[in-house]
Write a protein that holds these residues in place. Structure first.
Motif, short mmCIF file in Angstrom:
data_model
loop_
_atom_site.label_atom_id
_atom_site.label_comp_id
_atom_site.label_asym_id
_atom_site.label_seq_id
_atom_site.Cartn_x
_atom_site.Cartn_y
_atom_site.Cartn_z
N GLY A 242 0.78 -1.23 0.00
CA GLY A 242 0.00 0.00 0.00
C GLY A 242 0.81 1.27 0.00
O GLY A 242 0.25 2.37 -0.08
N LYS A 243 2.13 1.16 0.06
CA LYS A 243 2.99 2.34 0.09
C LYS A 243 3.69 2.53 -1.26
O LYS A 243 4.19 1.57 -1.85
CB LYS A 243 4.02 2.21 1.21
CG LYS A 243 3.40 2.16 2.60
CD LYS A 243 4.47 2.07 3.68
CE LYS A 243 3.84 2.03 5.07
NZ LYS A 243 4.87 1.93 6.14
N THR A 244 3.76 3.77 -1.71
CA THR A 244 4.38 4.08 -3.00
C THR A 244 5.89 4.12 -2.86
O THR A 244 6.43 4.77 -1.95
CB THR A 244 3.87 5.42 -3.53
OG1 THR A 244 2.44 5.37 -3.67
CG2 THR A 244 4.49 5.75 -4.88
N LEU A 245 6.57 3.44 -3.76
CA LEU A 245 8.03 3.46 -3.78
C LEU A 245 8.51 4.65 -4.60
O LEU A 245 8.02 4.88 -5.71
CB LEU A 245 8.59 2.17 -4.39
CG LEU A 245 8.71 0.95 -3.47
CD1 LEU A 245 7.36 0.52 -2.93
CD2 LEU A 245 9.38 -0.21 -4.22
N THR A 246 9.45 5.40 -4.06
CA THR A 246 9.96 6.58 -4.75
C THR A 246 11.48 6.56 -4.81
O THR A 246 12.14 5.81 -4.10
CB THR A 246 9.51 7.87 -4.05
OG1 THR A 246 10.02 7.89 -2.71
CG2 THR A 246 7.98 7.96 -4.01
N GLY A 247 11.99 7.43 -5.67
CA GLY A 247 13.43 7.58 -5.79
C GLY A 247 13.96 8.58 -4.79
O GLY A 247 13.31 8.91 -3.78
N ALA A 248 15.13 9.13 -5.08
CA ALA A 248 15.79 10.05 -4.17
C ALA A 248 14.99 11.32 -3.94
O ALA A 248 15.12 11.96 -2.88
CB ALA A 248 17.19 10.39 -4.70
N ASP A 249 14.14 11.70 -4.91
CA ASP A 249 13.37 12.93 -4.75
C ASP A 249 12.16 12.76 -3.82
O ASP A 249 11.51 13.73 -3.44
CB ASP A 249 12.91 13.47 -6.11
CG ASP A 249 11.96 12.53 -6.84
OD1 ASP A 249 11.63 11.45 -6.29
OD2 ASP A 249 11.54 12.87 -7.96
N GLY A 250 11.86 11.53 -3.46
CA GLY A 250 10.75 11.28 -2.56
C GLY A 250 9.39 11.47 -3.18
O GLY A 250 8.37 11.42 -2.48
N LYS A 251 9.32 11.66 -4.50
CA LYS A 251 8.04 11.92 -5.17
C LYS A 251 7.75 10.94 -6.30
O LYS A 251 6.65 10.40 -6.41
CB LYS A 251 8.03 13.35 -5.72
CG LYS A 251 8.14 14.44 -4.66
CD LYS A 251 8.15 15.82 -5.32
CE LYS A 251 8.28 16.92 -4.28
NZ LYS A 251 8.31 18.27 -4.91
N ASN A 252 8.73 10.75 -7.16
CA ASN A 252 8.52 9.94 -8.36
C ASN A 252 9.09 8.54 -8.20
O ASN A 252 9.85 8.25 -7.28
CB ASN A 252 9.17 10.64 -9.56
CG ASN A 252 8.59 12.01 -9.81
OD1 ASN A 252 7.38 12.16 -9.98
ND2 ASN A 252 9.44 13.04 -9.82
N ALA A 253 8.69 7.66 -9.11
CA ALA A 253 9.20 6.29 -9.09
C ALA A 253 10.72 6.29 -9.22
O ALA A 253 11.30 7.17 -9.87
CB ALA A 253 8.58 5.50 -10.23
N PRO A 254 11.39 5.32 -8.59
CA PRO A 254 12.86 5.25 -8.71
C PRO A 254 13.26 4.96 -10.16
O PRO A 254 12.87 3.95 -10.72
CB PRO A 254 13.23 4.10 -7.78
CG PRO A 254 11.98 3.29 -7.64
CD PRO A 254 10.84 4.25 -7.76
N MET A 255 14.05 5.85 -10.73
CA MET A 255 14.37 5.75 -12.15
C MET A 255 15.80 5.31 -12.42
O MET A 255 16.23 5.25 -13.57
CB MET A 255 14.11 7.10 -12.83
CG MET A 255 12.66 7.55 -12.77
SD MET A 255 11.51 6.41 -13.61
CE MET A 255 12.02 6.62 -15.31
N THR A 256 16.52 4.98 -11.37
CA THR A 256 17.86 4.41 -11.53
C THR A 256 17.90 3.09 -10.77
O THR A 256 17.11 2.85 -9.85
CB THR A 256 18.96 5.34 -10.98
OG1 THR A 256 18.83 5.43 -9.55
CG2 THR A 256 18.85 6.73 -11.59
#
Length: 270
Positions: A242-256
């Motif tokens: 139920g929790k959204t996974l994000t990248g370093a920006d804390g907003k978007n999906a991890p892209m690396t």
């Protein structure tokens, strides 16, 4: 089989299914037009033109008509409408929800960069993946590529989960994924050309016929509705527990790969 315009082929198939319904609808419209036409002769031509334009404008589009199709669920799905698509080892304790739109350029970037790592994690049994397909870009940009590609993914899933994953990877590859504004996925022949890069789909007549005949069009709409009901606002989106996974920006999906590994390890430990 000679190559045909995909939309024309599917319209023909759909026409056979709803022919009687449309015939009756046309008879009803003619009756209404005759009543209207019995007024002033001098206005007849104008009224007729306007009436024709209105009738044509109100004709159901192909995908509107597909809502009335009989639902055909791909193999390897579960759930009431066959919209639960979970891939991975049954022993994996956690499930990663993955929301993607076939036309999404950021999804393509994610798949090209992080996809191989994600697929290996699934193969290794770290977690399972539940796929939820979206088609909102068709609405935003106009066109039907997202819906048509999602239907083709259903046809691949009917072959096997492995064919589905490999086909999805090929769709998002730098070679095959079109620009966001280019609705190339609306073309069945293009989708089949991509599928020919996947061993289980290459020359697979059953798969090709399912794409051309729109066998899983209704399923694609049901899957899209599931995305719409999820509350997810964009793609790609990854969720676990139920929790959204994000990248370093804390907003978007991890892209690396690094950001993805960090996010997934934290989610698995939670």
């Amino acid at each position: 089989m000679s190559k045909r315009n995909s939309q024309a082929a599917k319209n023909a198939a759909r026409e056979r299914l709803r022919q009687e319904r449309e015939r009756q609808a046309k008879r009803d419209k003619v009756k209404r037009q005759v009543i209207v036409a019995g007024s002033i002769v001098g206005v007849l031509a104008i009224a007729g033109g306007i009436s024709y334009a209105v009738v044509q404008g109100n004709q159901p589009g192909y995908w509107d008509a597909a809502k009335d199709d009989k639902l055909v669920k791909p193999a390897n799905t579960t759930g009431e409408n066959g919209t639960t698509v979970v891939i991975g080892k049954s022993s994996a304790k956690k499930t990663l929800e993955m929301y993607e739109d076939p036309r999404c350029p950021v999804c393509a970037q994610f798949e090209q960069t992080v996809g191989p790592t994600l697929d290996k994690d699934v193969e290794d049994g770290k977690f399972k993946v539940q796929y939820i397909g979206a088609t909102f870009l068709d609405k935003g940009l106009g066109g039907e590529g997202s819906k048509n590609a999602l239907s083709a993914l259903g046809a691949a899933l009917n072959v096997s989960p492995e064919a589905f994953l490999q086909y999805k990877t090929a769709m998002y590859s730098a070679k095959w994924h079109p620009e966001e504004s280019d609705d190339k996925f609306k073309d069945d022949d293009y989708l089949i050309e991509i599928a020919d890069t996947v061993s289980a789909l290459k020359g697979n007549t059953k798969f090709q016929n399912a794409v051309k005949n729109g066998t899983y069009d209704k399923w694609a709409l049901e899957m899209s509705a599931k995305f719409d009901d999820s509350g997810v606002q964009g793609t790609p989106t990854l969720k676990m527990d139920g929790k959204t996974l994000t990248g370093a920006d804390g907003k978007n999906a991890p892209m690396t790969v690094a950001d993805f590994n960090t996010a997934i390890e934290a989610a698995l430990k939670a």
